[in-house]
Structures are given as structure tokens and as C-alpha cells.
Design a protein around this motif. Structure first.
Motif, PDB file in Angstrom:
ATOM      1  N   LEU A 133      -6.613  -0.141   8.980  1.00  9.52           N
ATOM      2  CA  LEU A 133      -7.171   1.113   8.474  1.00  9.52           C
ATOM      3  C   LEU A 133      -8.699   1.095   8.422  1.00  9.52           C
ATOM      4  N   SER A 134      -9.275   0.031   7.862  1.00  6.90           N
ATOM      5  CA  SER A 134     -10.717   0.006   7.632  1.00  6.90           C
ATOM      6  C   SER A 134     -11.508  -0.444   8.853  1.00  6.90           C
ATOM      7  N   TYR A 135     -11.042  -1.483   9.548  1.00  9.67           N
ATOM      8  CA  TYR A 135     -11.794  -2.020  10.672  1.00  9.67           C
ATOM      9  C   TYR A 135     -11.474  -1.311  11.980  1.00  9.67           C
ATOM     10  N   LEU A 136     -10.198  -1.044  12.212  1.00 11.53           N
ATOM     11  CA  LEU A 136      -9.780  -0.454  13.483  1.00 11.53           C
ATOM     12  C   LEU A 136      -9.691   1.060  13.436  1.00 11.53           C
ATOM     13  N   GLY A 137      -9.848   1.648  12.241  1.00 12.62           N
ATOM     14  CA  GLY A 137     -10.038   3.086  12.113  1.00 12.62           C
ATOM     15  C   GLY A 137      -8.812   3.953  12.241  1.00 12.62           C
ATOM     16  N   HIS A 138      -7.633   3.428  11.999  1.00 10.18           N
ATOM     17  CA  HIS A 138      -6.424   4.239  12.072  1.00 10.18           C
ATOM     18  C   HIS A 138      -6.244   5.047  10.790  1.00 10.18           C
ATOM     19  N   ASP A 139      -5.628   6.203  10.921  1.00 12.86           N
ATOM     20  CA  ASP A 139      -5.456   7.092   9.773  1.00 12.86           C
ATOM     21  C   ASP A 139      -4.286   6.692   8.884  1.00 12.86           C
ATOM     22  N   GLU A 140      -3.273   6.063   9.457  1.00  7.39           N
ATOM     23  CA  GLU A 140      -2.090   5.701   8.688  1.00  7.39           C
ATOM     24  C   GLU A 140      -1.734   4.239   8.939  1.00  7.39           C
ATOM     25  N   GLY A 141      -1.302   3.567   7.870  1.00  9.59           N
ATOM     26  CA  GLY A 141      -0.848   2.198   8.007  1.00  9.59           C
ATOM     27  C   GLY A 141       0.597   2.139   8.461  1.00  9.59           C
ATOM     28  N   ILE A 142       1.061   0.923   8.674  1.00 12.14           N
ATOM     29  CA  ILE A 142       2.429   0.676   9.122  1.00 12.14           C
ATOM     30  C   ILE A 142       3.156  -0.067   8.004  1.00 12.14           C
ATOM     31  N   PRO A 143       4.176   0.533   7.403  1.00 15.62           N
ATOM     32  CA  PRO A 143       4.837  -0.114   6.260  1.00 15.62           C
ATOM     33  C   PRO A 143       5.546  -1.407   6.608  1.00 15.62           C
ATOM     34  N   ASP A 144       6.112  -1.526   7.806  1.00 12.38           N
ATOM     35  CA  ASP A 144       6.834  -2.744   8.159  1.00 12.38           C
ATOM     36  C   ASP A 144       5.838  -3.890   8.347  1.00 12.38           C
ATOM     37  N   PRO A 145       5.976  -4.984   7.575  1.00 10.27           N
ATOM     38  CA  PRO A 145       4.982  -6.068   7.636  1.00 10.27           C
ATOM     39  C   PRO A 145       4.840  -6.697   9.009  1.00 10.27           C
ATOM     40  N   ASP A 146       5.952  -6.928   9.691  1.00 15.30           N
ATOM     41  CA  ASP A 146       5.877  -7.559  11.009  1.00 15.30           C
ATOM     42  C   ASP A 146       5.217  -6.642  12.032  1.00 15.30           C
ATOM     43  N   GLU A 147       5.575  -5.368  12.002  1.00 14.67           N
ATOM     44  CA  GLU A 147       4.974  -4.423  12.940  1.00 14.67           C
ATOM     45  C   GLU A 147       3.484  -4.250  12.674  1.00 14.67           C
ATOM     46  N   GLN A 148       3.091  -4.229  11.386  1.00 14.32           N
ATOM     47  CA  GLN A 148       1.669  -4.089  11.060  1.00 14.32           C
ATOM     48  C   GLN A 148       0.884  -5.296  11.546  1.00 14.32           C
ATOM     49  N   TRP A 149       1.437  -6.491  11.331  1.00 13.03           N
ATOM     50  CA  TRP A 149       0.769  -7.703  11.795  1.00 13.03           C
ATOM     51  C   TRP A 149       0.655  -7.729  13.318  1.00 13.03           C
ATOM     52  N   GLU A 150       1.716  -7.388  14.010  1.00  9.91           N
ATOM     53  CA  GLU A 150       1.678  -7.381  15.469  1.00  9.91           C
ATOM     54  C   GLU A 150       0.634  -6.404  15.989  1.00  9.91           C
ATOM     55  N   ALA A 151       0.488  -5.277  15.312  1.00 11.76           N
ATOM     56  CA  ALA A 151      -0.477  -4.266  15.754  1.00 11.76           C
ATOM     57  C   ALA A 151      -1.909  -4.779  15.635  1.00 11.76           C
ATOM     58  N   VAL A 152      -2.247  -5.413  14.505  1.00 14.45           N
ATOM     59  CA  VAL A 152      -3.618  -5.917  14.353  1.00 14.45           C
ATOM     60  C   VAL A 152      -3.836  -7.162  15.217  1.00 14.45           C
ATOM     61  N   ARG A 153      -2.803  -7.977  15.366  1.00 15.57           N
ATOM     62  CA  ARG A 153      -2.913  -9.151  16.240  1.00 15.57           C
ATOM     63  C   ARG A 153      -3.277  -8.734  17.657  1.00 15.57           C
ATOM     64  N   ASP A 154      -2.567  -7.743  18.164  1.00 14.52           N
ATOM     65  CA  ASP A 154      -2.808  -7.296  19.535  1.00 14.52           C
ATOM     66  C   ASP A 154      -4.170  -6.628  19.673  1.00 14.52           C
TER      67      ASP A 154
END
Length: 344
Positions: A133-154
Motif C-alpha cells: 500500500l505505502s511503497y508500491l502505491g496500491h489502493d487496496e491490500g490483499i487479505p490472504d497472507p500468502d497472496e499478499q506476500w507473493e505480490a510484494v515478493r514479485d
């Protein structure tokens, strides 16, 4: 995520043996007591921002053939939990054999992000939701922990940053209630339960940032179908919210899920049963070039991360914010107890 976690409560004795408490002053205690030295004299004390106790390897073992004097710079932000995680990061790297440069206690997430992206620093513990949200500038977060981690990792891979698997700890916004309120309201354990309460019981204590966030109070009410009467919401400073909630000034107060005051005030956190809040799991983030050169770092940090749960951080944060202990001593004792490092 804007987070205020550094309470200034009076220091209390935590019941541990002197050799495991106030470690920084052990060598000079006699001279100080005799009035022969001052804190700023040649006693050899380090600033609390860079201090860590001496340690030896445990289950985190030295990397074979690591050149002597190889440096690794650890950085974190400047609130309680980050200071503790930073010292854990420092102690882990030291056990692996690195000469560690301690740049923890950085004021502000953007300054820390710059240190990591320009590779002035090599390692930090960062929250997945903060990066998204803060660094990559997306408007909405991802509630699923694994999916959120994979998104920032990539997303961060192209910046030369590697996100190791996240710790279980998920330091996210939540609502909590006091033990007295819990007894009064009965079967209320989830956020969805609040919608069924009578209007007069829908009283909230929150701070201004939570009230205005896109992942904050008003969107949460809309998501769960909670209709709050006018005048039932108190806007307070972050620290005052916990006290007001415990004292019954409101039935529900905004908290962070790993705050030590949850335990010290005996608050009950309500489950986000419909996964409204984004995931804010903490992950070790490491300079990819350094990690490729020393891949053993991944195992070193992964074994530590697996033990970092919400319950663990609530207790470690409590020891700093309530008992007044040094973050470095709290981190050291926990890592010794878990066997990651040993006392020299």
C-alpha cells in the motif's frame, strides 16, 4: 501503515535474574554506584540504538568460508516492535558470522525504504501490507497472507530485494474489548457479531488515522454492516485508546494485533472473520545480491521467522513498553531461549 507502539510506562522489575537483565550496565555497575564514573564516561556503554549483547552461535550457525570482516547492514523503523525485530535481525546475522552495521531505529518508512532500494542497507523486517500500500502505491491490500506476500515478493524482485517467507505475526488493525465488556456483551468474538448489538452498545474509541484510512474504520463498518449512532465514536490519541477501552469508556477500541498492551490490560481482540483488513505479516527482506552470494542466510532467517507469532510479539512488546526493558535485551533473551544463539 502508520503505527504508534512506543508506550512510556514506568519500568517494572520483570523477575529475571540480574545476569539476564540490564546487561548493558553489568560491567560498570560498581563504579557507577561509587560515583567514580558517569554514564557518558569511558565505561564503554553504547547508545541504545546500536547496542546488542554479546552472543555466540546456536542453531543459527556461522556460514562456512565467510570472509572475515564481511559486513551486513540491518535497518528497521523506530517503533517498539521494529526495534525488537531489528535486534533479532542483528543477532541472527552476527551468529551467521557477519560484522553487522546496526542502522535500526530509522524515523519513517520512506527513509527506510530508500536505504533498502539503494542497497545502503542489506536487511530489514518489513510488513507485506506496508510495502503493497505505502511503497508500491496500491489502493487496496490483499487479505490472504500468502497472496499478499507473493505480490510484494514479485514486485520487489526487480529492485534487487528478496522477500523471504513471512512470519506468522500479522500486525494489523483490529478492535478489542475489555474483560468487563466481554462479560457484559456475552457471545461477541467476531467483528460480524457487533452488527447484531443494540445501538447503545455500539461505542468505539479510535485514533484519527484509523478513522480516515481506506482500510480503516468507516470502510470496516460498511463492510460488516454496522450502523453506528452519531456521538458513539471517540477520537483519541493512539495510546489513550487502549486505556479508554480497558476502563470502559467505550465497548470497542482500535488496537494493533501485536501490541503488548493487549496482554497487560487483558483486552480481547475480535476476529476479523470476513477478512476485511489487509495482511501485514512481517518478512525478512534481504539484498538479493548478498543473498545469492551467501544463500545460507535464508535458512538462518527462516528458522527465526517461523517462531515469530502474534503471541510472541505481544509478550516481547509488553516487556519493552510495560516493563521498560531494552529491545536488544528482550530480543537476546528470546533468541537464547529458542536456541538460535547462545550466551558467550
Amino acid at each position: 501503515m502508520t503505527q504508534t507502539r512506543s508506550g512510556e510506562d514506568a519500568q517494572k522489575h520483570d523477575g529475571q535474574a540480574p545476569s539476564r537483565r540490564n546487561r548493558r550496565f553489568r560491567g560498570c555497575a560498581g563504579l557507577l554506584a561509587a560515583g567514580l564514573l558517569t554514564i557518558t564516561s569511558a565505561c564503554g556503554l553504547e547508545p541504545s540504538s546500536t547496542y546488542v549483547p554479546e552472543s555466540a552461535p546456536g542453531s543459527v550457525e556461522p556460514i562456512p568460508d565467510l570472509p572475515e570482516g564481511t559486513q551486513l547492514t540491518v535497518t528497521t523503523k523506530n517503533f517498539t516492535e521494529q526495534l525488537i525485530l531489528g535486534k533479532i535481525g542483528v543477532l541472527t546475522a552476527q551468529a551467521a558470522g557477519f560484522d553487522v552495521v546496526d542502522q535500526t531505529n530509522i524515523p519513517g518508512p520512506q527513509a527506510l525504504r530508500q536505504l533498502m532500494t539503494d542497497h545502503t542497507a542489506d536487511m530489514t523486517y518489513e510488513y507485506t501490507g506496508t510495502a503493497w500500500l505505502s511503497y508500491l502505491g496500491h489502493d487496496e491490500g490483499i487479505p490472504d497472507p500468502d497472496e499478499q506476500w507473493e505480490a510484494v515478493r514479485d514486485a520487489d524482485a526487480s529492485l534487487g530485494l528478496t522477500w523471504l517467507p513471512p512470519a506468522p505475526l500479522n500486525n494489523v488493525y483490529a478492535l478489542a474489548m475489555s474483560s468487563e465488556t466481554k462479560d457484559k456483551l456475552g457471545d461477541v468474538s467476531n467483528l460480524s457479531d457487533i452488527a447484531d448489538l443494540p445501538p447503545e452498545e455500539l461505542t468505539f474509541c479510535i485514533e484519527s488515522d484509523f478513522n480516515s484510512r481506506s482500510d480503516g474504520f468507516q470502510p470496516m463498518l460498511e463492510h460488516y454492516g454496522i450502523d453506528v449512532p452519531d456521538g458513539n465514536v471517540k477520537i483519541l490519541d493512539a495510546g489513550a485508546v487502549y486505556t479508554a477501552t480497558e476502563q470502559g469508556d467505550c465497548n470497542f477500541g482500535e488496537v494493533f494485533t501485536t501490541d503488548g498492551r493487549i496482554k497487560s490490560l487483558n483486552l480481547t481482540v475480535l476476529e476479523d472473520d470476513e477478512s476485511f483488513f489487509p495482511a501485514y505479516n512481517a518478512s525478512p527482506v534481504i539484498n538479493t545480491e548478498l543473498l545469492e552470494k551467501y544463500p545460507e542466510l535464508e535458512d538462518a532467517y527462516n528458522q527465526v521467522s517461523e517462531k515469530l507469532t502474534n503471541e510472541v510479539l505481544i509478550e516481547l512488546n509488553r516487556q519493552v513498553d510495560v516493563d521498560g526493558r531494552e529491545p536488544a535485551d528482550v530480543a537476546f533473551d528470546w533468541m537464547v531461549d529458542e536456541g538460535f544463539i547462545t550466551e558467550p
